[in-house]
Design a protein around this motif. Structure first.
Motif, PDB file in Angstrom:
ATOM      1  N   ASN A  30       0.823  -1.200   0.000  1.00 47.79           N
ATOM      2  CA  ASN A  30       0.000   0.000   0.000  1.00 47.79           C
ATOM      3  C   ASN A  30       0.864   1.259   0.000  1.00 47.79           C
ATOM      4  N   LEU A  31       0.285   2.344  -0.471  1.00 46.98           N
ATOM      5  CA  LEU A  31       0.963   3.635  -0.490  1.00 46.98           C
ATOM      6  C   LEU A  31       0.271   4.539   0.521  1.00 46.98           C
ATOM      7  N   TYR A  32       1.005   4.921   1.573  1.00 47.08           N
ATOM      8  CA  TYR A  32       0.424   5.728   2.632  1.00 47.08           C
ATOM      9  C   TYR A  32       1.099   7.097   2.663  1.00 47.08           C
ATOM     10  N   VAL A  72      -0.293  11.162  -1.866  1.00 44.95           N
ATOM     11  CA  VAL A  72      -1.151  10.112  -2.427  1.00 44.95           C
ATOM     12  C   VAL A  72      -1.338   8.953  -1.447  1.00 44.95           C
ATOM     13  N   TYR A  73      -2.577   8.432  -1.421  1.00 51.13           N
ATOM     14  CA  TYR A  73      -2.913   7.245  -0.623  1.00 51.13           C
ATOM     15  C   TYR A  73      -3.606   6.238  -1.536  1.00 51.13           C
ATOM     16  N   ALA A  74      -3.080   5.007  -1.565  1.00 49.73           N
ATOM     17  CA  ALA A  74      -3.712   3.948  -2.366  1.00 49.73           C
ATOM     18  C   ALA A  74      -3.617   2.635  -1.601  1.00 49.73           C
ATOM     19  N   ILE A  75      -4.756   2.003  -1.349  1.00 47.04           N
ATOM     20  CA  ILE A  75      -4.812   0.757  -0.581  1.00 47.04           C
ATOM     21  C   ILE A  75      -5.040  -0.416  -1.528  1.00 47.04           C
ATOM     22  N   PHE A  76      -4.041  -1.274  -1.658  1.00 49.47           N
ATOM     23  CA  PHE A  76      -4.143  -2.431  -2.547  1.00 49.47           C
ATOM     24  C   PHE A  76      -4.437  -3.731  -1.795  1.00 49.47           C
ATOM     25  N   GLU A  77      -4.162  -3.743  -0.485  1.00 39.74           N
ATOM     26  CA  GLU A  77      -4.350  -4.971   0.285  1.00 39.74           C
ATOM     27  C   GLU A  77      -4.647  -4.638   1.737  1.00 39.74           C
TER      28      GLU A  77
END
Length: 476
Positions: free
Chosen positions: A280-282, A300-305
């Protein structure tokens, strides 16, 4: 010290030994054969000599206690010419005679005494060996243990705990007014809970034993023994509860609200580690470009798992999207607007959004899209009430707008995206012939390449082949 010796004897099973040792009037016999002499008239001191009366060596049994549960025992050996050495005291047989136990040790482990008598050559070799000075080692351990105990008592004195008959724990003595927790008893187990109802520690014993097994919420395990005061009586004992609370306080457990704060801190650390280990990108620097071409630069915030935390810990506060269909579908960016005010926007993969982010010094770019060729994934989404088949995929290769992308968190799952097609094509772990057939239909307008794909000329599990398909598509 006798208590420690007896404990050792009780735990050793009856064994069948090769030699039967007997001592009568100072004469040692192995299976009725005379082998040596011993003078044990002085307590804890043993003089060994050969059958002819030649002095062989002296043995002095020594011991010291670090606590009511921990003690050290060793033998100080002195040769005929006064040379000293020390060896651990070990029990190798069942006997209540310390003299026999020492003889068995010297015979079996060090081979100083045999059925042929005392081996003086072996004795010389034995005293020629340099050994650790156990008396110094154990003395340091005892000093350290006593210092620790003094520090524990100092800590207990600072709180001055008092356990009432109903189990309430007070700080400040019997007249104290500060409640710190409560002690309860059930089935030979005492439980100490703090003001939040969190179990700080348990202590389990029995009615026939004095040593008690304790365990705390930090998984520390320890024993304590205060003789009859720590024997279970089948009912709540204020005296035992007092001892247990003092043991806990002495070990640094403060009761009150400490456990809650500790668990929160531990959970925070677990979350930190889980984030570091996740894909994930926190809150990383990056940009998001929407379908109209407008770019937002910020964090940027992106939750992949979902974060992999301890199963006993709650995760909902940290993984806001608990549905399997939500991961990898959204990206958020915190940025400053034209008026220099902070704003946050959330974008969906289905809106053909592209974003780039700094992942530990490496820029990674992702594109949101729907894909073909993955009917099973669509069924999986539907079963989880998710009917949007759009995800963000990482761009790993690009040639004139045609791309090979990978799905974060799913090794060997790739997507082929061509600039003249709105949807991507998923290549995953299915059989090559089935994927090839579907891919050929997907790129039917590139006839030559489609024929080669359908004929199985490309192993689609090979990333280089996927890049080659992108390159050849560009030429059609």
């Amino acid at each position: 010290m006798k208590k420690i010796i007896l404990a050792l004897l009780i735990t050793i099973p009856l064994l069948s030994f090769g030699q039967k040792i007997k001592i009568k009037k100072g004469l040692i016999t192995f299976d009725k054969k005379e082998v040596a002499k011993v003078d044990d008239d002085v307590r804890n001191f043993y003089k060994f000599s050969t059958l002819s009366g030649e002095k062989a060596f002296d043995v002095e049994f020594k011991g010291m206690s670090a606590s009511n549960l921990e003690g050290f025992q060793w033998l100080e050996m002195t040769s005929a010419d006064g040379h000293k050495t020390e060896i651990p005291y070990e029990v190798l047989m069942t006997s209540f005679s310390v003299t026999k136990l020492i003889i068995k040790l010297l015979s079996d482990k060090y081979e100083l005494i045999s059925s042929d008598g005392i081996d003086m050559a072996k004795v010389s070799e034995f005293f020629a060996v340099e050994r650790e000075k156990l008396s110094d080692k154990y003395a340091k351990a005892v000093v350290s243990a006593k210092a620790d105990e003094a520090e524990r008592q100092k800590t207990v004195g600072r709180y001055n705990p008092f356990v009432k008959d109903d189990g309430t724990i007070l700080f400040g003595g019997s007249r104290g007014t500060k409640i710190a927790g409560r002690v309860t008893y059930s089935q030979n187990t005492y439980t100490v809970k703090d003001l939040d109802g969190i179990t700080i520690g348990t202590a389990k014993g029995c009615s026939t034993c004095t040593d008690v097994d304790a365990k705390t919420y930090t998984d520390e395990e320890f024993k304590f023994d205060y003789g009859s005061r720590t024997m279970m009586t089948g009912r709540f004992s204020r005296s035992f509860a007092q001892i247990f609370v003092e043991e806990l306080l002495g070990r640094g457990y403060q009761l009150q609200h400490e456990a809650k704060a500790y668990k929160a801190k531990l959970h925070k650390e677990r979350v930190k580690v889980a984030k570091e280990n996740s894909i994930n990108l926190y809150g990383v620097a990056g940009t998001v470009t929407d379908e109209d071409g407008e770019t937002y630069k910020g964090t940027v915030y992106a939750i992949f798992e979902k974060l992999e935390l301890d199963p006993s810990q709650q995760q909902s506060d940290y993984a806001e999207m608990n549905s399997i269909d939500k991961f990898g579908k959204f990206v958020s960016v915190k940025y400053m607007n034209d008026k220099n005010r902070p704003r946050t926007k959330k974008f969906s993969a289905r809106n053909n959004v592209k974003f780039c982010a700094d992942d530990e010094g490496v820029e990674k770019c992702f594109m949101g899209m729907k894909t073909k060729g993955n009917a099973l994934k669509k069924l999986s989404n539907a079963s989880n009430f998710g009917f949007d088949n759009s995800y963000f995929y990482e761009i790993i290769y690009e040639n004139k707008g045609h791309m090979v992308l990978s799905k974060p968190g799913e090794e060997d799952t790739y997507v082929l995206k061509f600039s003249d097609k709105k949807e991507g094509f998923m290549v995953d772990g299915r059989k090559n012939d089935k994927i090839s057939e579907k891919l050929a239909k997907y790129i039917f307008d590139c006839k030559s390449l489609a024929e080669d794909v359908e004929n199985g000329e490309f192993d689609l599990s090979n990333l280089d082949n996927l890049k080659l398909i992108v390159d050849e598509y560009c030429k059609s």
